[in-house]
Structures are given as structure tokens and as C-alpha cells.
Design a protein around this motif. Structure first.
Motif, PDB file in Angstrom:
ATOM      1  N   GLN A  53     -10.909  -0.012 -18.595  1.00  0.00           N
ATOM      2  CA  GLN A  53     -11.302   0.110 -17.194  1.00  0.00           C
ATOM      3  C   GLN A  53     -10.428   1.130 -16.461  1.00  0.00           C
ATOM      4  N   ASP A  54      -9.670   1.920 -17.232  1.00  0.00           N
ATOM      5  CA  ASP A  54      -8.748   2.917 -16.661  1.00  0.00           C
ATOM      6  C   ASP A  54      -7.753   2.291 -15.692  1.00  0.00           C
ATOM      7  N   ARG A  55      -7.312   1.099 -16.012  1.00  0.00           N
ATOM      8  CA  ARG A  55      -6.349   0.378 -15.176  1.00  0.00           C
ATOM      9  C   ARG A  55      -4.971   0.388 -15.836  1.00  0.00           C
ATOM     10  N   ILE A  56      -4.471   1.576 -16.103  1.00  0.00           N
ATOM     11  CA  ILE A  56      -3.205   1.689 -16.819  1.00  0.00           C
ATOM     12  C   ILE A  56      -2.038   1.130 -16.004  1.00  0.00           C
ATOM     13  N   ALA A  57      -2.047   1.325 -14.700  1.00  0.00           N
ATOM     14  CA  ALA A  57      -0.975   0.779 -13.862  1.00  0.00           C
ATOM     15  C   ALA A  57      -0.978  -0.750 -13.940  1.00  0.00           C
ATOM     16  N   ASP A  58      -2.171  -1.349 -13.957  1.00  0.00           N
ATOM     17  CA  ASP A  58      -2.269  -2.800 -14.098  1.00  0.00           C
ATOM     18  C   ASP A  58      -1.766  -3.252 -15.463  1.00  0.00           C
ATOM     19  N   ALA A  59      -2.090  -2.476 -16.487  1.00  0.00           N
ATOM     20  CA  ALA A  59      -1.634  -2.815 -17.840  1.00  0.00           C
ATOM     21  C   ALA A  59      -0.115  -2.779 -17.918  1.00  0.00           C
ATOM     22  N   ILE A  60       0.490  -1.765 -17.320  1.00  0.00           N
ATOM     23  CA  ILE A  60       1.950  -1.661 -17.320  1.00  0.00           C
ATOM     24  C   ILE A  60       2.565  -2.830 -16.559  1.00  0.00           C
ATOM     25  N   ALA A  61       2.028  -3.126 -15.397  1.00  0.00           N
ATOM     26  CA  ALA A  61       2.545  -4.257 -14.610  1.00  0.00           C
ATOM     27  C   ALA A  61       2.395  -5.565 -15.373  1.00  0.00           C
ATOM     28  N   PHE A  62       1.271  -5.728 -16.039  1.00  0.00           N
ATOM     29  CA  PHE A  62       1.029  -6.941 -16.811  1.00  0.00           C
ATOM     30  C   PHE A  62       2.046  -7.094 -17.935  1.00  0.00           C
ATOM     31  N   VAL A  63       2.303  -6.014 -18.673  1.00  0.00           N
ATOM     32  CA  VAL A  63       3.249  -6.083 -19.782  1.00  0.00           C
ATOM     33  C   VAL A  63       4.662  -6.344 -19.259  1.00  0.00           C
ATOM     34  N   LYS A  64       4.995  -5.775 -18.119  1.00  0.00           N
ATOM     35  CA  LYS A  64       6.304  -6.067 -17.519  1.00  0.00           C
ATOM     36  C   LYS A  64       6.415  -7.553 -17.181  1.00  0.00           C
ATOM     37  N   ASP A  65       5.342  -8.133 -16.664  1.00  0.00           N
ATOM     38  CA  ASP A  65       5.335  -9.579 -16.392  1.00  0.00           C
ATOM     39  C   ASP A  65       5.467 -10.377 -17.688  1.00  0.00           C
ATOM     40  N   ALA A  66       4.771  -9.930 -18.730  1.00  0.00           N
ATOM     41  CA  ALA A  66       4.851 -10.618 -20.019  1.00  0.00           C
ATOM     42  C   ALA A  66       6.275 -10.579 -20.558  1.00  0.00           C
ATOM     43  N   ILE A  67       6.954  -9.470 -20.362  1.00  0.00           N
ATOM     44  CA  ILE A  67       8.350  -9.357 -20.811  1.00  0.00           C
ATOM     45  C   ILE A  67       9.226 -10.343 -20.053  1.00  0.00           C
ATOM     46  N   GLN A  68       8.996 -10.500 -18.766  1.00  0.00           N
ATOM     47  CA  GLN A  68       9.782 -11.450 -17.982  1.00  0.00           C
ATOM     48  C   GLN A  68       9.532 -12.883 -18.441  1.00  0.00           C
ATOM     49  N   MET A  69       8.282 -13.187 -18.802  1.00  0.00           N
ATOM     50  CA  MET A  69       7.947 -14.547 -19.230  1.00  0.00           C
ATOM     51  C   MET A  69       8.411 -14.831 -20.650  1.00  0.00           C
ATOM     52  N   ALA A  70       8.453 -13.804 -21.496  1.00  0.00           N
ATOM     53  CA  ALA A  70       8.815 -14.000 -22.903  1.00  0.00           C
ATOM     54  C   ALA A  70       9.645 -12.805 -23.390  1.00  0.00           C
ATOM     55  N   PRO A  71      10.884 -12.674 -22.905  1.00  0.00           N
ATOM     56  CA  PRO A  71      11.693 -11.507 -23.258  1.00  0.00           C
ATOM     57  C   PRO A  71      12.065 -11.428 -24.733  1.00  0.00           C
ATOM     58  N   GLU A  72      11.914 -12.507 -25.445  1.00  0.00           N
ATOM     59  CA  GLU A  72      12.249 -12.506 -26.865  1.00  0.00           C
ATOM     60  C   GLU A  72      11.170 -11.855 -27.731  1.00  0.00           C
ATOM     61  N   VAL A  73      10.013 -11.574 -27.151  1.00  0.00           N
ATOM     62  CA  VAL A  73       8.923 -10.943 -27.906  1.00  0.00           C
ATOM     63  C   VAL A  73       9.127  -9.422 -27.854  1.00  0.00           C
ATOM     64  N   THR A  74       9.743  -8.905 -28.880  1.00  0.00           N
ATOM     65  CA  THR A  74      10.124  -7.490 -28.889  1.00  0.00           C
ATOM     66  C   THR A  74       8.919  -6.550 -28.897  1.00  0.00           C
ATOM     67  N   GLN A  75       7.788  -7.008 -29.392  1.00  0.00           N
ATOM     68  CA  GLN A  75       6.592  -6.162 -29.421  1.00  0.00           C
ATOM     69  C   GLN A  75       6.170  -5.749 -28.014  1.00  0.00           C
ATOM     70  N   TYR A  76       6.467  -6.583 -27.011  1.00  0.00           N
ATOM     71  CA  TYR A  76       6.092  -6.260 -25.647  1.00  0.00           C
ATOM     72  C   TYR A  76       6.833  -5.020 -25.146  1.00  0.00           C
ATOM     73  N   PHE A  77       8.080  -4.859 -25.567  1.00  0.00           N
ATOM     74  CA  PHE A  77       8.855  -3.690 -25.152  1.00  0.00           C
ATOM     75  C   PHE A  77       8.260  -2.409 -25.739  1.00  0.00           C
ATOM     76  N   ARG A  78       7.846  -2.482 -26.989  1.00  0.00           N
ATOM     77  CA  ARG A  78       7.194  -1.320 -27.621  1.00  0.00           C
ATOM     78  C   ARG A  78       5.866  -1.006 -26.942  1.00  0.00           C
ATOM     79  N   LEU A  79       5.110  -2.044 -26.633  1.00  0.00           N
ATOM     80  CA  LEU A  79       3.830  -1.849 -25.958  1.00  0.00           C
ATOM     81  C   LEU A  79       4.045  -1.209 -24.591  1.00  0.00           C
ATOM     82  N   LEU A  80       5.040  -1.661 -23.862  1.00  0.00           N
ATOM     83  CA  LEU A  80       5.343  -1.077 -22.554  1.00  0.00           C
ATOM     84  C   LEU A  80       5.695   0.400 -22.701  1.00  0.00           C
TER      85      LEU A  80
END
Length: 93
Positions: A53-80
Motif C-alpha cells: 500500500q506504499d505505506r513505508i513510513a507506517d511499516a517503519i513505525a510498526f517495526v520500531k514498535d515491534a522492537i520495543q515490545m520484543a527487543p530480543e527478536v533480532t530479526q526485527y532490527f534487520r527488518l528495520l
């Protein structure tokens, strides 16, 4: 079905996505992530929907939230990092 089971919700979201119901897929993936913020597959699927949906800013914000909720999931940092590189590339176009 168990309406609070992350895997079940993820599977239903995938089916909704496959039949073209992106809104329902997004809703179900969000519910899956509430149940299990470490559900890496749901995070990736949600990001895919946002990118379509060309919502890249939303995707970035979402992944940042996911990192805050589960910082131990290292894949989220790579995805960000990948999303930020994609955003930077799009900014150059």
C-alpha cells in the motif's frame, strides 16, 4: 477456531490476503501480534501488506514498535534496517 491464538489468526490472515481481502488480513495480523508480539511471520506479513500500500513510513513505525515490545527478536532490527534502506532509496527517486 481459537480467536486468541496467534498462529490461527496468522493463518486466517494469510487466507484473507490470498483472496484479496487486505483489510481483513491486516486486522487479523494485528490481532495475532497482540497475542504474540514475537510472531516473526506475522510481523513480516504485516510489513508486506503495508509495503503493498506504499505505506513505508507506517511499516517503519510498526517495526520500531515491534522492537520495543520484543527487543530480543533480532530479526526485527534487520527488518528495520532493510525498510530504512528502501525508504532512503525511494527518497532518491
Amino acid at each position: 477456531y481459537d480467536g486468541n491464538h496467534s498462529s490461527t489468526l496468522g493463518n486466517l490472515a494469510a487466507l484473507s490476503y490470498m483472496v484479496g481481502d487486505r483489510d481483513e488480513a491486516e486486522k487479523l495480523i494485528r490481532r495475532a501480534l497482540i497475542c504474540d508480539p514475537e510472531n516473526n511471520t506475522a510481523v513480516k506479513n504485516y510489513v508486506t501488506i503495508l509495503l503493498e500500500q506504499d505505506r513505508i513510513a507506517d511499516a517503519i513505525a510498526f517495526v520500531k514498535d515491534a522492537i520495543q515490545m520484543a527487543p530480543e527478536v533480532t530479526q526485527y532490527f534487520r527488518l528495520l534496517q532493510q525498510l530504512e534502506q528502501l525508504r532512503d532509496h525511494q527518497d532518491l527517486l
